[in-house]
Design an enzyme around this catalytic site. Sequence first.
Site, PDB file in Angstrom:
ATOM      1  CB  SER A   6      -0.899  -0.057   1.223  1.00 36.01           C
ATOM      2  OG  SER A   6      -2.030   0.668   1.007  1.00 36.01           O
ATOM      3  CG  ASP A  20      -6.206  -3.162  -4.146  1.00 37.79           C
ATOM      4  OD1 ASP A  20      -7.023  -2.334  -3.702  1.00 37.79           O
ATOM      5  OD2 ASP A  20      -4.975  -3.084  -3.953  1.00 37.79           O
ATOM      6  CG  HIS A  67      -4.879  -3.018  -0.539  1.00 38.37           C
ATOM      7  ND1 HIS A  67      -4.463  -2.297  -1.630  1.00 38.37           N
ATOM      8  CD2 HIS A  67      -4.425  -2.341   0.536  1.00 38.37           C
ATOM      9  CE1 HIS A  67      -3.807  -1.229  -1.220  1.00 38.37           C
ATOM     10  NE2 HIS A  67      -3.762  -1.227   0.086  1.00 38.37           N
TER      11      HIS A  67
END
Length: 481
Positions: free
Chosen positions: A161, A425, A450
Amino acid sequence: MAFSLAGLVFCSGLCFSSAFLSSRRYRNPVPLFPSVDEHWFDQKLDHFNGAESRVWKQRFFINDTFYDGGPVFLMIGGEGPANPAWMVSGTWLRYAEKLKALCLLLEHRFYGKSHPTEDMRTANLQYLSSKQALADLAHFQTVMTQKLKLSHSKWVAFGGSYPGSLATWYRLKYPHLIYAAVATSAPVYALINFTEYLEVVQTSLADYNSECPKAVKSASDTLVMMLKKKENYVKITEDFKLCEILQINSEMDSAYFLETLAGNFMDVVQYNNDNRAFEGVKGTNITIQVLCEIMADVSLGTPYDRYAAVAHLMMDALEMKCMDTSYKKYVQEMTSATWEGPAAVGGRQWVYQTCTEFGFFQSTDSTNQPFSGFSLSYFVQQCTDIYGPEFNFTRIVNAVGQTNEMYGGFNIQSSRIVFSNGCVDPWHALGIIKDLSEELPAVYIKGTAHCANMYPARADDPPQLAAARLYILSLLEKWIN
Ligand SMILES: *[C@@H]1O[C@H](CO)[C@@H](O)[C@H](O)[C@H]1NC(C)=O
Ligand SMILES: *[C@@H]1O[C@H](CO)[C@@H](O)[C@H](O)[C@H]1NC(C)=O
Ligand SMILES: *[C@@H]1O[C@H](CO)[C@@H](O)[C@H](O)[C@H]1NC(C)=O
Ligand SMILES: *[C@@H]1O[C@H](CO)[C@@H](O)[C@H](O)[C@H]1NC(C)=O
């Protein structure tokens, strides 16, 4: 909800459940694992001002179980407390075992217990930026290399991320220090009006069942109609178990309410069917399938009624008795500057970073998605409501432009970085999903969400996820040896 990070993020030490994420999760911090020893590093407050000599204590964790002369793996903390769960499990430790690596996790400044300033008043947040965070990594690496006598070791950065973006940029900006990087679900392009987020949410719901986003759209449209009449507010309050009787006095109030409900779908899609439970996250058995089955269940009533049923399910999963939908209360919480404040787990800090570096605002401005009522202007106004009038649209546009100028956006000129993303995602829209070159390979994993490849493997993982983990290992073996 709010942050919309529903977004983001939180993969490592982060993918903290959504930090980038969502204020609902901020209120339910992930239980940490106190058995792992904490260490503290004397870090500089401002790396870009030679006249500034103040220092502070930055938290980090070590696992040297597998270390036997191999590389050093540096996991980069992100927009939430660094979770020591990553020091005892996670795919990077399997790689460390194979490559006999030393594992370090450095918490990101301003998150968790890493407090550079006495509080988070807006003036102090000037020291919160990705640029300072990268310089923290560089200084940490330099000092640890001397201290632990690691000058012959190759260092590899890991992150998922936002920390995946940092891993990319660390390799890009400090190539003399970091030898390679594994950047998972990394948004590398800063964007104010991130309309693609909800477009991918629509696609991911439709991939399960094409009727699903249609039912969501119908419910959302009904709600928007109902919000126009005050006489509906008592019914809506009961139907969605709101903590207080709904009050809509401005566009911000209705946008906040509608975003909170859409957040149920955004979070489930972003983290669909992953293995975050190992970090202590609740409700991970609620998947796209579960939500879409509810949205298709006519026995529950109209699409509006089913939308309410989804909200109840999510509240139960997160052990919430009622849903907070007051924008005013949200702004109050986000404005609190103390380290003990209600949004100090990461909400105040992360939204500041979106307002001053990244944008990433998941607006409903695209027509190709099922939600409505939270436009770009709603996110932009939050910046001024929370941090002050100078954080206006013009300034955000400049700041986001500067971020892409500094890091290059999608145009990455580097080597030995592997990018992985999941098709489900929404963040893949800002990531690298195709090889940029032989030296910058990408892995785009069908059916996963994710940061999926970072979590510990499970017996029922899809084969393409298992293959992605092995592929990344093979790249590391090739690069290191
Ligand atoms: C390091 O990781 C291994 C493997 O997951 C685990 O067994 C060990 O307890 C960890 N050591 C520390 C100090 O956390
Ligand atoms: C998820 O797990 C919880 C606790 O184990 C259980 O009570 C709940 O029914 C499950 N929900 C779904 C949708 O499977
Ligand atoms: C945001 O992007 C969408 C789709 O690209 C566009 O239609 C909309 O006008 C943009 N909104 C603003 C405020 O620029
Ligand atoms: C935005 O704020 C800047 C100062 O940060 C100011 O110069 C500018 O006039 C403001 N713009 C608007 C549209 O308010």
